[in-house]
Design an enzyme around this catalytic site. Structure first.
Site, PDB file in Angstrom:
ATOM      1  N   GLY A 257       0.764  -5.043   0.854  1.00 25.06           N
ATOM      2  CA  GLY A 257      -0.434  -5.125   0.013  1.00 25.06           C
ATOM      3  C   GLY A 257      -0.162  -5.816  -1.315  1.00 25.06           C
ATOM      4  O   GLY A 257      -1.069  -6.410  -1.907  1.00 25.06           O
TER       5      GLY A 257
ATOM      6  N   GLU B  81      -0.453  -9.352  -0.549  1.00 27.56           N
ATOM      7  CA  GLU B  81      -1.872  -9.636  -0.295  1.00 27.56           C
ATOM      8  C   GLU B  81      -2.659  -9.698  -1.606  1.00 27.56           C
ATOM      9  O   GLU B  81      -3.535 -10.540  -1.782  1.00 27.56           O
ATOM     10  CB  GLU B  81      -2.434  -8.577   0.658  1.00 27.56           C
TER      11      GLU B  81
ATOM     12  N   GLU C 247       5.078  -4.935   6.951  1.00 28.99           N
ATOM     13  CA  GLU C 247       4.375  -3.850   7.658  1.00 28.99           C
ATOM     14  C   GLU C 247       4.913  -3.624   9.064  1.00 28.99           C
ATOM     15  O   GLU C 247       4.898  -2.506   9.587  1.00 28.99           O
ATOM     16  CB  GLU C 247       2.865  -4.135   7.728  1.00 28.99           C
TER      17      GLU C 247
ATOM     18  N   ALA D 274       0.861  -1.180   0.000  1.00 25.40           N
ATOM     19  CA  ALA D 274       0.000   0.000   0.000  1.00 25.40           C
ATOM     20  C   ALA D 274       0.901   1.235   0.000  1.00 25.40           C
ATOM     21  O   ALA D 274       2.051   1.179   0.463  1.00 25.40           O
ATOM     22  CB  ALA D 274      -0.884  -0.016   1.237  1.00 25.40           C
TER      23      ALA D 274
HETATM   24  N1  CAA Z   1       4.608   3.210  -0.685  1.00 27.82           N
HETATM   25  C1  CAA Z   1       5.004   4.360  -1.250  1.00 27.82           C
HETATM   26  N2  CAA Z   1       6.150   4.477  -1.937  1.00 27.82           N
HETATM   27  C2  CAA Z   1       6.936   3.398  -2.062  1.00 27.82           C
HETATM   28  C3  CAA Z   1       6.571   2.154  -1.512  1.00 27.82           C
HETATM   29  C4  CAA Z   1       5.344   2.081  -0.793  1.00 27.82           C
HETATM   30  N3  CAA Z   1       4.890   0.938  -0.265  1.00 27.82           N
HETATM   31  N4  CAA Z   1       7.551   1.259  -1.781  1.00 27.82           N
HETATM   32  C5  CAA Z   1       8.477   1.911  -2.499  1.00 27.82           C
HETATM   33  N5  CAA Z   1       8.114   3.201  -2.672  1.00 27.82           N
HETATM   34  C6  CAA Z   1       8.840   4.247  -3.397  1.00 27.82           C
HETATM   35  C7  CAA Z   1      10.006   4.777  -2.605  1.00 27.82           C
HETATM   36  O1  CAA Z   1       9.591   5.731  -1.658  1.00 27.82           O
HETATM   37  C8  CAA Z   1      10.856   5.358  -3.703  1.00 27.82           C
HETATM   38  O2  CAA Z   1      10.316   6.589  -4.095  1.00 27.82           O
HETATM   39  P1  CAA Z   1      11.287   7.886  -4.248  1.00 27.82           P
HETATM   40  O3  CAA Z   1      12.180   7.506  -5.409  1.00 27.82           O
HETATM   41  O4  CAA Z   1      10.342   8.986  -4.539  1.00 27.82           O
HETATM   42  O5  CAA Z   1      12.028   7.985  -2.973  1.00 27.82           O
HETATM   43  C9  CAA Z   1      10.642   4.385  -4.863  1.00 27.82           C
HETATM   44  O6  CAA Z   1       9.421   3.694  -4.563  1.00 27.82           O
HETATM   45  C10 CAA Z   1      11.736   3.343  -5.003  1.00 27.82           C
HETATM   46  O7  CAA Z   1      11.871   2.703  -3.751  1.00 27.82           O
HETATM   47  P2  CAA Z   1      13.298   2.542  -3.002  1.00 27.82           P
HETATM   48  O8  CAA Z   1      14.211   3.675  -3.358  1.00 27.82           O
HETATM   49  O9  CAA Z   1      13.028   2.326  -1.565  1.00 27.82           O
HETATM   50  O10 CAA Z   1      13.816   1.202  -3.722  1.00 27.82           O
HETATM   51  P3  CAA Z   1      14.792   0.108  -3.112  1.00 27.82           P
HETATM   52  O11 CAA Z   1      15.082  -0.811  -4.254  1.00 27.82           O
HETATM   53  O12 CAA Z   1      15.913   0.735  -2.393  1.00 27.82           O
HETATM   54  O13 CAA Z   1      13.916  -0.670  -2.014  1.00 27.82           O
HETATM   55  C11 CAA Z   1      11.955  -1.804  -1.166  1.00 27.82           C
HETATM   56  C12 CAA Z   1      12.821  -1.426  -2.397  1.00 27.82           C
HETATM   57  C13 CAA Z   1      12.724  -2.750  -0.252  1.00 27.82           C
HETATM   58  C14 CAA Z   1      10.708  -2.508  -1.707  1.00 27.82           C
HETATM   59  C15 CAA Z   1      11.574  -0.508  -0.388  1.00 27.82           C
HETATM   60  O14 CAA Z   1      11.066   0.447  -1.325  1.00 27.82           O
HETATM   61  C16 CAA Z   1      10.525  -0.748   0.658  1.00 27.82           C
HETATM   62  O15 CAA Z   1      10.845  -1.241   1.714  1.00 27.82           O
HETATM   63  N6  CAA Z   1       9.277  -0.366   0.380  1.00 27.82           N
HETATM   64  C17 CAA Z   1       8.179  -0.433   1.334  1.00 27.82           C
HETATM   65  C18 CAA Z   1       7.676  -1.856   1.501  1.00 27.82           C
HETATM   66  C19 CAA Z   1       6.585  -1.887   2.551  1.00 27.82           C
HETATM   67  O16 CAA Z   1       6.800  -1.582   3.695  1.00 27.82           O
HETATM   68  N7  CAA Z   1       5.376  -2.323   2.128  1.00 27.82           N
HETATM   69  C20 CAA Z   1       4.232  -2.404   3.024  1.00 27.82           C
HETATM   70  C21 CAA Z   1       3.368  -1.172   2.900  1.00 27.82           C
HETATM   71  S1  CAA Z   1       2.041  -1.119   4.074  1.00 27.82           S
HETATM   72  C22 CAA Z   1       0.897  -2.184   3.445  1.00 27.82           C
HETATM   73  O17 CAA Z   1       1.023  -2.737   2.376  1.00 27.82           O
HETATM   74  C23 CAA Z   1      -0.346  -2.391   4.288  1.00 27.82           C
HETATM   75  C24 CAA Z   1      -1.265  -3.457   3.840  1.00 27.82           C
HETATM   76  O18 CAA Z   1      -1.354  -4.495   4.440  1.00 27.82           O
HETATM   77  C25 CAA Z   1      -2.131  -3.264   2.682  1.00 27.82           C
END
Ligand code: CAA
Length: 257
Positions: A108, A111, A131, A65
């Site tokens: 998400g 999911e 998460e 998400a």
């Molecule tokens: N939401 C918003 N933006 C996101 C995102 C997310 N879930 N995941 C990645 N992005 C964005 C980053 O902010 C970044 O944007 P900017 O270039 O503007 O900074 C871009 O995507 C590229 O990401 P990274 O620079 O972080 O890329 P990376 O290769 O270094 O890392 C990753 C990749 C490990 C997937 C890392 O992006 C990450 O940890 N993302 C979040 C994963 C996460 O926590 N997901 C759970 C979300 S909560 C949820 O999903 C609730 C639910 O149950 C529905």
């Protein structure tokens, strides 16, 4: 329909829905989810489409998400948006959903993958429920579907540590169907979609419904549901055609009725 956050393409017998927010690893915001549900519901009603592939790009199926969209929300905001309720509509799609997954399928994204019926993954798939690392927990089915798919011990490990698992682990755990080299994962999903699209659609629909029923019923209730769906198929032209074609040793010509 013109969409901003997804691409929809139709091929003979099936459709491909591609998440299209590559700059943010296909993070699922409200707008994307709205478009996704609308597109899937339209495809579900489209008689030319018998199977739907859901995919992202090589780097990410979806990284969860959209954290930036949620970060400042209050509990009441989240309750009023109730954005994850929309996900239930995907569960109600009647046509088979194939997830073609490469790269990140997190939160998400994982999911969404688990809401699909069959998962084809590339070797690079990284799957998890991270998460916990951002102060929350899975909110769109992760604690329930993952547990049913892989069992309590493994689900606890993934949900409580936020670790990513590899495609090989996911296959071994029974979370996905197949791993293919990254160049072929979409093609493989297309081949599977073509195969499913060649089957009698009413039987496909009732069979999918019966398999999903096993998640929320007793074995007795499920067996009864299955039996009734089986009997119901004897009202279809395709049952008559399929069995006649078998006896006559020829290929069946499905009518979808
Ligand atoms: N939401 C918003 N933006 C996101 C995102 C997310 N879930 N995941 C990645 N992005 C964005 C980053 O902010 C970044 O944007 P900017 O270039 O503007 O900074 C871009 O995507 C590229 O990401 P990274 O620079 O972080 O890329 P990376 O290769 O270094 O890392 C990753 C990749 C490990 C997937 C890392 O992006 C990450 O940890 N993302 C979040 C994963 C996460 O926590 N997901 C759970 C979300 S909560 C949820 O999903 C609730 C639910 O149950 C529905």
């Amino acid at each position: 329909m013109n969409y901003t956050n997804i691409h929809v393409t139709k091929e003979a017998g099936y459709a491909i829905v591609q998440l299209n927010r590559p700059d943010v690893l296909n993070a699922i915001n409200i707008a994307l989810m709205q478009e996704l549900v609308e597109a899937l519901e339209n495809l579900d009603k489209d008689n030319d489409v018998r199977c739907i592939i859901l995919t992202g790009n090589e780097k990410a199926f979806a990284a969860g998400a959209d954290i930036k969209e949620m970060a400042d929300a209050s509990a009441v905001d989240m309750l009023i948006r109730d954005q994850f309720a929309r996900w239930d509509k995907i569960r109600r799609i009647k046509k088979p959903l194939i997830a073609a997954v490469s790269g990140f399928a997190l939160g998400g994204g994982c999911e969404l993958m688990m809401t699909c019926d069959i998962v084809i993954a590339s070797e690079s798939a990284k799957i998890g429920q991270p998460e916990i690392n951002i102060g929350v927990m899975p909110g769109a089915g992760g604690t329930q579907r993952l547990t049913r798919a892989v069992g309590k011990a493994k689900a606890m490990e993934v949900v409580l540590t936020g670790k990513m698992i590899t495609a090989a682990e996911a296959l071994q755990w029974g979370l996905i169907n197949k791993i293919v080299p990254v160049e072929y994962y979409l093609q493989d999903a297309k081949d599977l979609a073509k195969e499913i699209a060649s089957k009698p659609p009413v039987a496909v629909r009732l069979a999918k419904e019966a398999v999903l029923k096993s998640f929320d019923t007793t074995i007795e209730g499920g067996l009864e549901f299955e039996r009734k769906n089986f009997y119901l198929l004897f009202a279809s032209e395709d049952q008559k055609e399929g069995m006649k074609a078998f006896v006559e040793k020829r290929k069946a010509d499905w009518k979808g009725k």
